[in-house]
Design a protein around this motif. Structure first.
Motif, PDB file in Angstrom:
ATOM      1  N   VAL A 188      31.235  42.194  43.346  1.00 56.03           N
ATOM      2  CA  VAL A 188      32.448  42.418  44.130  1.00 56.03           C
ATOM      3  C   VAL A 188      32.221  42.036  45.587  1.00 56.03           C
ATOM      4  O   VAL A 188      33.078  41.418  46.232  1.00 56.03           O
ATOM      5  CB  VAL A 188      32.908  43.884  44.010  1.00 56.03           C
ATOM      6  CG1 VAL A 188      34.124  44.147  44.902  1.00 56.03           C
ATOM      7  CG2 VAL A 188      33.247  44.227  42.562  1.00 56.03           C
ATOM      8  N   MET A 211      39.255  44.207  49.311  1.00 53.22           N
ATOM      9  CA  MET A 211      38.498  44.580  48.132  1.00 53.22           C
ATOM     10  C   MET A 211      37.368  45.552  48.518  1.00 53.22           C
ATOM     11  O   MET A 211      36.619  45.301  49.468  1.00 53.22           O
ATOM     12  CB  MET A 211      37.894  43.349  47.457  1.00 53.22           C
ATOM     13  CG  MET A 211      38.919  42.427  46.827  1.00 53.22           C
ATOM     14  SD  MET A 211      39.783  43.188  45.435  1.00 53.22           S
ATOM     15  CE  MET A 211      41.477  43.035  45.979  1.00 53.22           C
ATOM     16  N   ARG A 265      40.524  38.785  45.068  1.00 53.08           N
ATOM     17  CA  ARG A 265      41.858  38.856  45.681  1.00 53.08           C
ATOM     18  C   ARG A 265      42.728  37.687  45.207  1.00 53.08           C
ATOM     19  O   ARG A 265      43.934  37.854  44.958  1.00 53.08           O
ATOM     20  CB  ARG A 265      41.735  38.837  47.211  1.00 53.08           C
ATOM     21  CG  ARG A 265      43.051  38.780  47.958  1.00 53.08           C
ATOM     22  CD  ARG A 265      43.904  40.011  47.717  1.00 53.08           C
ATOM     23  NE  ARG A 265      45.182  39.908  48.418  1.00 53.08           N
ATOM     24  CZ  ARG A 265      46.286  39.382  47.916  1.00 53.08           C
ATOM     25  NH1 ARG A 265      46.279  38.884  46.663  1.00 53.08           N
ATOM     26  NH2 ARG A 265      47.406  39.347  48.613  1.00 53.08           N
ATOM     27  N   GLN A 320      34.595  38.788  47.011  1.00 54.63           N
ATOM     28  CA  GLN A 320      35.818  39.491  47.401  1.00 54.63           C
ATOM     29  C   GLN A 320      37.031  38.561  47.367  1.00 54.63           C
ATOM     30  O   GLN A 320      38.099  38.919  46.867  1.00 54.63           O
ATOM     31  CB  GLN A 320      35.674  40.036  48.824  1.00 54.63           C
ATOM     32  CG  GLN A 320      34.482  40.896  49.102  1.00 54.63           C
ATOM     33  CD  GLN A 320      34.240  40.986  50.606  1.00 54.63           C
ATOM     34  OE1 GLN A 320      35.160  41.271  51.375  1.00 54.63           O
ATOM     35  NE2 GLN A 320      33.010  40.742  51.036  1.00 54.63           N
TER      36      GLN A 320
END
Length: 782
Positions: free
Chosen positions: A443, A473, A451, A447
């Motif tokens: 993650v 995020m 998104r 990010q």
């Protein structure tokens, strides 16, 4: 043209208008559902004689819709739930493993099971036997046709139907279905979005049987069709669909996960699959309101609508008693889904009035994706049957909660179970900690990609609002796991916060086991006990794109972890513990800023996220370019999920879809305001002006405040319409990204300005003149 009306009778002697902007079939449908039996006929221009003397009142389509809704009587037959036990309905129309075992030769069945359960290559020589068994089963069920079902980049479901029957040359027909017809189909691929992979004149496209997603029978009142889930590729073999990348990403995730499992001594090779459980939110409104709103028909959301006197502020709809009409719809929907093998589990009222949720149990990511498409189709079909319309748009009504599709994600195998289950003492569960740390790193590193895969014109209205996670995020871990990883950063984890017991001080209520931490509804990517919940996915999206992203970034991160651990241990198991401690500390030192357990809606978090260097991509034009980042292109190519051309095609397609969505909305905004709103405003303005003149002629004190106010707002509306028209017709040149930015930064604000004027007028214009159903009617009249 919107002001012209046909007249129909809601009750004998009560004439109501039907606007002529309705398609003819809709006019006929509404009339047939409201006219008394002796007067049902094709709509005509003028009153239909029904033996009752009456004078049609001057009214609007909105009031006609209200009358029709309040007089609603269900025509859907009641279901006898005791006739067939629910457990007997489950998979009744599915070519399931049980059916396959009963109908296929044992060798064929076992070979197919190896492909389905272990990911082994499909033996093409078995296709004829599989096709014969499938055909005989489908014919016994009453099917007359078969269809290859596929999922193009539109995000919708596509299907091509062919009959089983072929002429026998003797004046008769025989039912045929060969292995080649099962494995491969050829729909025309020229008119599906491809993002530049192919030209419109290049028409050839292939559908390919996906044996891991079972075939099923789709019932219609006039017949049945055998539906076969398939992938969809171009003549060059490039993916033109949503399914193919999902399957590729699952394969990549399995390959990398096996490396970690082998380090922990698990060598059985059981296929590790990502699993998904999407929570589908949606709105229901009566179809009469829907057909009286051109914006809902064409854009899926209301482009105008003043805030109602009451919204969701009382929190009385959330988990409230489900209205009888809605519950009947839900029950029949679930019944149909059970027959198709969709394991729906939960139903309830959501936060906003008129909003609901349905959630299935976890399944393999590929099957969950297919079932999610079936679920959406079934919801819409059943809503229509019950006289309602199911709205899947992320924000159909401004000012109340929008709808999401929270995707619960995990991974596991038949032998190892759920690899995201921390157990009671996660600090001792090294295997879990490695996989969890890999997700955290994924993650953090990607990010922008996460998104981008939830970016759309419709989801932009929801993300960042107070019912959905922000566009930033972040990962929520909860108190227990946050504490464990903080210990790891400090040198080693030696304890875990224990679960507690919850007592409420009432003797007749039993004590409850209490989780070691609370949940967080503002986090876009939250750990919720034994899975991660990706809350940013929009209700109208296919879950395929988010799953492809999650599978691939986690595969890349697991690859990173496995490479580090293999190099550190050099095949020596006794070195594994120390290597894991070093790896986890390194990941947390680099990536821990992505962990946030607080209020994602707060300004303080936005300031802190900016300080930490986290991305805040607030709109689709800001987010989608992340798909062309070099590290993203390289990653998808490395793991065989998407080639650079396939990835670029998706970026181009999604930018085009964004522009087209706002263009349609802008056209609607302009047309509705000019042809429906302004005429109503003019009538009311004329009434006020006439009243002022009459008062003045009688020598009464003149009060022109209302007239002045509506005249000012009317002028503002016309000015805003002129600005919108200019923005819509601007001869803009530039790249696809620049076009999207123009629509998002110029056209959309111009639309919002028109809406602001119209919504203000809604609160002033006489109620009987307002042409569009209002929020308080659509959301509260059932």
């Amino acid at each position: 043209m919107f002001a012209i009306a046909l007249l129909f009778a809601d009750t004998p002697g009560n004439w109501l208008p039907l606007p002529l902007h309705f398609p003819f079939a809709i006019q006929e449908s509404i009339m047939s559902s409201t006219l008394p039996p002796e007067t049902k006929s094709t709509p005509t221009r003028g009153p239909v004689s029904n033996g009752h003397a009456s004078t049609p009142p001057a009214t609007t389509a909105r009031l006609a819709a209200i009358a029709a809704v309040t007089g609603h009587q269900s025509s859907a037959p009641s279901l006898d739930s005791s006739a067939v036990p629910m457990q007997d309905l489950f998979c009744a129309n599915v070519f399931s493993k049980k059916v396959m075992q009963e109908r296929l030769p044992e060798a064929v069945f076992q070979s197919l099971m190896k492909t389905i359960e272990s990911g082994q290559k499909l033996d093409h020589s078995l296709a004829d036997a599989a096709a014969t068994a499938m055909k005989e089963w489908a014919l016994a069920k009453g099917a007359t046709h078969y269809a290859h079902v596929f999922y193009p980049l539109t995000g919708a479901t596509a299907e091509k139907h062919d009959s089983f029957l072929s002429p026998d040359g003797k004046g008769g027909a025989i039912a045929e279905f060969s292995g080649s017809q099962l494995i491969q189909g050829e729909p025309d691929g020229s008119s599906f979005p491809t993002g530049g992979i192919r030209q419109t004149f290049e028409a050839r496209g292939y559908t390919i049987w996906d044996v891991t997603s079972p075939a099923y029978i789709l019932e219609n009142r006039n017949g049945k069709t055998l539906c076969i889930p398939t992938a969809f590729v171009s003549w060059t073999g490039e993916a033109l669909d949503k399914k193919t990348p999902v399957l590729r990403s699952m394969q990549a995730l399995n390959q990398q996960t096996q490396r970690i499992l082998k380090l922990f001594g698990h060598h059985d090779g059981a296929f590790v699959a990502s699993t998904a459980g999407p929570e589908q939110e949606y709105f229901l409104i009566d179809r009469h309101f829907y057909y009286a709103r051109p914006d809902l028909i064409n854009a899926g959301r209301t482009l105008f609508g003043a805030k109602p006197p009451k919204g969701q502020e009382f929190d009385d709809h959330y988990f409230g008693a489900i209205p009888e009409r809605v519950l009947a719809f839900m029950m029949e929907t679930e019944r149909e889904l059970f027959k198709l093998g969709v394991p729906v589990k939960t139903r309830h009222n959501e936060v906003a009035p008129g909003q609901y949720e349905i959630a299935p149990m976890f399944e393999s990511a590929n099957l969950a994706t297919d079932h999610q498409q079936l679920l959406v189709t079934t919801l819409k079909r059943m809503a229509e049957k019950h006289g309602m319309t199911c709205l899947m748009h992320e924000k159909p009504f401004a000012g109340v909660n929008g709808s999401g599709k929270h995707v619960n994600w995990s991974l596991g195998s038949r032998s190892q179970g759920n690899l995201m289950d921390p157990g009671d003492t996660p600090h001792d569960n090294a295997q879990f900690l490695v996989f969890c740390a890999a997700v955290i790193r994924a993650v953090y590193k990607h990010q922008g990609l996460l998104r981008a895969v939830v970016a759309s014109a419709s989801n932009d209205h929801r993300l960042g609002a107070n019912e959905a996670p922000p566009a930033i995020m972040s990962v929520f871990l909860g108190d227990q796991l946050t504490d464990v990883f903080e210990q790891i950063k400090a040198g080693g984890a030696n304890s875990s916060i224990k679960r507690g017991t919850l007592t409420v001080g009432v003797d007749v209520l039993p004590p409850l086991p209490k989780d070691a931490g609370d949940r967080n509804r503002t986090s876009p990517f939250a750990f919720t006990g034994n899975r991660f919940e990706f809350r940013a996915v929009g209700s109208n999206q296919s879950i395929a794109g988010p799953l492809v992203a999650m599978n691939t970034i986690v595969a890349e991160s697991i690859d990173y972890c496995a490479t580090k651990l293999e190099a550190a241990t050099q095949g020596k198991p006794e070195s594994l513990h120390g290597a894991i401690q070093t790896l986890l500390a390194e990941i947390m030192n680099e990536c821990s800023c992505i962990i946030f357990n607080g209020d994602g809606y707060s300004d303080a978090w936005h300031d802190e996220a900016e300080r930490l260097g986290l991305l805040n991509l607030k709109s689709t034009p800001d987010a989608l370019p992340s798909l062309e980042a070099p590290e993203v292109t390289e990653m998808f190519q490395k793991y065989g999920v998407l080639s650079p051309r396939e990835l670029a095609s998706r970026l181009e397609t999604y930018l085009e879809q964004y522009c087209m969505s706002i263009k349609v909305e802008a056209n609607l905004t302009f047309d509705i305001a000019k042809t429906m709103i302004l005429p109503a405003v003019n009538r009311y303005q004329n009434e006020l002006a006439t009243t002022c003149v009459n008062m003045q002629s009688l020598g009464c004190e003149l009060d022109s405040d209302a007239l002045d106010e509506i005249s000012s707002l009317r002028q503002s509306l016309q000015q805003n319409l002129a600005t919108l028209y200019s923005a819509m017709n601007d001869a803009f040149e530039g790249s696809s990204t620049e076009h999207a930015q123009h629509y998002g930064r110029v056209v959309l604000p111009a639309m919002n300005a028109v809406r602001e004027s119209v919504d203000a007028l809604e609160g002033i214009v006489a109620d009987d003149l307002w042409p569009l159903p209002k929020y308080q009617e659509m959301l509260f009249i059932k």
